[in-house]
Design a protein around this motif. Structure first.
Motif, mmCIF file in Angstrom:
data_model
loop_
_atom_site.group_PDB
_atom_site.id
_atom_site.type_symbol
_atom_site.label_atom_id
_atom_site.label_comp_id
_atom_site.label_asym_id
_atom_site.label_seq_id
_atom_site.Cartn_x
_atom_site.Cartn_y
_atom_site.Cartn_z
ATOM 1 N N GLU A 35 0.841 -1.126 0.083
ATOM 2 C CA GLU A 35 -0.013 -0.046 0.065
ATOM 3 C C GLU A 35 1.045 1.296 0.029
ATOM 4 O O GLU A 35 0.618 2.245 -0.792
ATOM 5 C CB GLU A 35 -1.023 0.079 1.277
ATOM 6 N N LEU A 36 1.894 1.164 0.904
ATOM 7 C CA LEU A 36 2.780 2.352 0.961
ATOM 8 C C LEU A 36 3.481 2.866 -0.360
ATOM 9 O O LEU A 36 3.550 3.892 -0.722
ATOM 10 C CB LEU A 36 3.804 2.194 2.154
ATOM 11 N N VAL A 37 4.082 1.712 -1.049
ATOM 12 C CA VAL A 37 4.810 1.941 -2.136
ATOM 13 C C VAL A 37 4.057 2.353 -3.277
ATOM 14 O O VAL A 37 4.271 3.233 -4.155
ATOM 15 C CB VAL A 37 5.545 0.530 -2.624
ATOM 16 N N ARG A 42 6.829 8.226 1.486
ATOM 17 C CA ARG A 42 8.076 7.947 1.981
ATOM 18 C C ARG A 42 8.071 7.427 3.273
ATOM 19 O O ARG A 42 7.110 7.796 3.974
ATOM 20 C CB ARG A 42 8.921 9.223 2.247
ATOM 21 N N GLY A 43 9.254 6.910 3.942
ATOM 22 C CA GLY A 43 9.339 6.379 5.252
ATOM 23 C C GLY A 43 10.218 5.693 5.587
ATOM 24 O O GLY A 43 10.964 5.176 4.393
ATOM 25 N N TYR A 44 10.553 5.276 6.711
ATOM 26 C CA TYR A 44 11.516 4.019 7.208
ATOM 27 C C TYR A 44 11.109 3.233 8.203
ATOM 28 O O TYR A 44 10.152 3.737 9.065
ATOM 29 C CB TYR A 44 12.857 4.729 7.578
ATOM 30 N N SER A 166 17.993 6.467 -9.433
ATOM 31 C CA SER A 166 17.883 4.903 -9.916
ATOM 32 C C SER A 166 16.334 4.400 -10.031
ATOM 33 O O SER A 166 15.982 3.742 -10.591
ATOM 34 C CB SER A 166 18.365 4.088 -8.695
ATOM 35 N N GLY A 167 15.382 5.404 -9.451
ATOM 36 C CA GLY A 167 13.992 5.229 -9.480
ATOM 37 C C GLY A 167 13.459 3.944 -8.486
ATOM 38 O O GLY A 167 12.408 3.195 -8.901
ATOM 39 N N THR A 168 14.440 3.729 -7.575
ATOM 40 C CA THR A 168 13.874 2.616 -6.528
ATOM 41 C C THR A 168 12.851 2.865 -5.921
ATOM 42 O O THR A 168 12.487 3.986 -5.451
ATOM 43 C CB THR A 168 15.088 2.234 -5.778
ATOM 44 N N GLN A 169 12.170 1.586 -5.513
ATOM 45 C CA GLN A 169 10.979 1.860 -4.479
ATOM 46 C C GLN A 169 11.242 1.440 -3.312
ATOM 47 O O GLN A 169 10.794 1.857 -2.193
ATOM 48 C CB GLN A 169 9.725 1.055 -5.200
ATOM 49 N N LEU A 170 12.105 0.432 -3.034
ATOM 50 C CA LEU A 170 12.438 -0.144 -1.691
ATOM 51 C C LEU A 170 14.059 -0.049 -1.540
ATOM 52 O O LEU A 170 15.009 -0.432 -2.472
ATOM 53 C CB LEU A 170 11.993 -1.444 -1.541
#
Length: 255
Positions: A35-37, A42-44, A166-170
């Motif tokens: 859901e978050l992605v 954003r978050g950690y 880089s366009g990373t999600q995780l």
């Protein structure tokens, strides 16, 4: 800053020393990550243990780092047992080395890109080879092994730019506690990815560092296995810190 914690995790029986702990079934965690992605949040996310809570006791700043996290997952059976004793019967352990492969599988399924930050060049090379073998269609957008020293502002800026471009999600961060949690908190508003502070998982999932046998993990004795391998390095963390933690817990319970 993202604060998408479950309502139940804010109850008193889901906190220790004032730190919110988010113990949830693995599938529920994976659903929330998805859901978050998809929401481009954003978050950690931290994997919390006794060591982390005691670091928060020493540092008001680090306590704020944990309070501002998206989730503080319960990685550490002492914390799980305490939450269960306080009434959270469903509390369970969520360890970084167990969770990371499931997140990689989820990323491959959703065609997400991942990034790696931390570890030595050798560790990252082993990890990239392992990922390519296990998850052949998963894209590693970038992998960064920062030098083991304080980075300059320009170096920090360059690394963040590389991650974002880089366009990373995780983004998996393997710098160790408390360095990785502080790093994620410091850069959460700048990095366009969901971050996970996985500590030694980079070396554990590849077998570079051996994990305890499954029966020891089930008996909550993984710490004993690791201590037997590196007693000098881990004495402070597994003996002295645990003693201080239990002493403080008992004292506050009596008071």
């Amino acid at each position: 800053m993202l604060h998408n914690t479950p309502i139940d995790s804010r109850k008193a029986n889901n906190s220790i020393f004032g730190i919110r702990l988010d113990s949830m079934p693995m599938q529920a965690l994976l659903n929330r990550v998805e859901e978050l992605v998809k929401g481009k949040e954003r978050g950690y996310i931290t994997f919390c243990n006794v060591h982390m809570l005691m670091e928060a006791e020493k540092s008001t700043y680090f306590k704020t780092v944990l309070k501002n996290s998206t989730f503080n997952l319960t990685d550490g059976m002492p914390l799980v047992k305490i939450l269960q004793f306080k009434g959270n019967k469903n509390a369970s352990r969520t360890a970084g080395p167990d969770t990371m492969p499931l997140l990689l599988e989820l990323s491959e399924k959703n065609n997400w890109s991942i990034a790696l930050y931390g570890g030595s060049e050798k560790t990252l090379s082993n990890l990239k080879n392992w990922v390519k073998d296990k998850y052949p269609s998963l894209k590693i957008a970038c992998a960064i092994s920062p030098p083991f020293r304080k980075l300059s502002n320009q170096e920090e800026k360059d690394y963040i730019q590389k991650i974002n471009e880089s366009g990373t999600q995780l983004l998996f961060v393997g710098l160790g506690c408390p360095k990785q949690e502080i790093w994620m908190s410091k850069h959460v508003e700048q990095i366009s990815a969901l971050m996970f502070g996985v500590g030694g998982a980079f070396s554990m999932v590849t077998g570079e560092i051996a994990r305890a046998p499954v029966f020891m993990q089930k008996l909550s004795l993984e710490w004993l296995y690791r201590f037997s391998k590196e007693p000098s390095r881990l004495f402070y963390r597994y003996v002295w810190l645990n003693f201080k933690f239990l002493t403080l817990l008992i004292w506050r319970s009596i008071r």
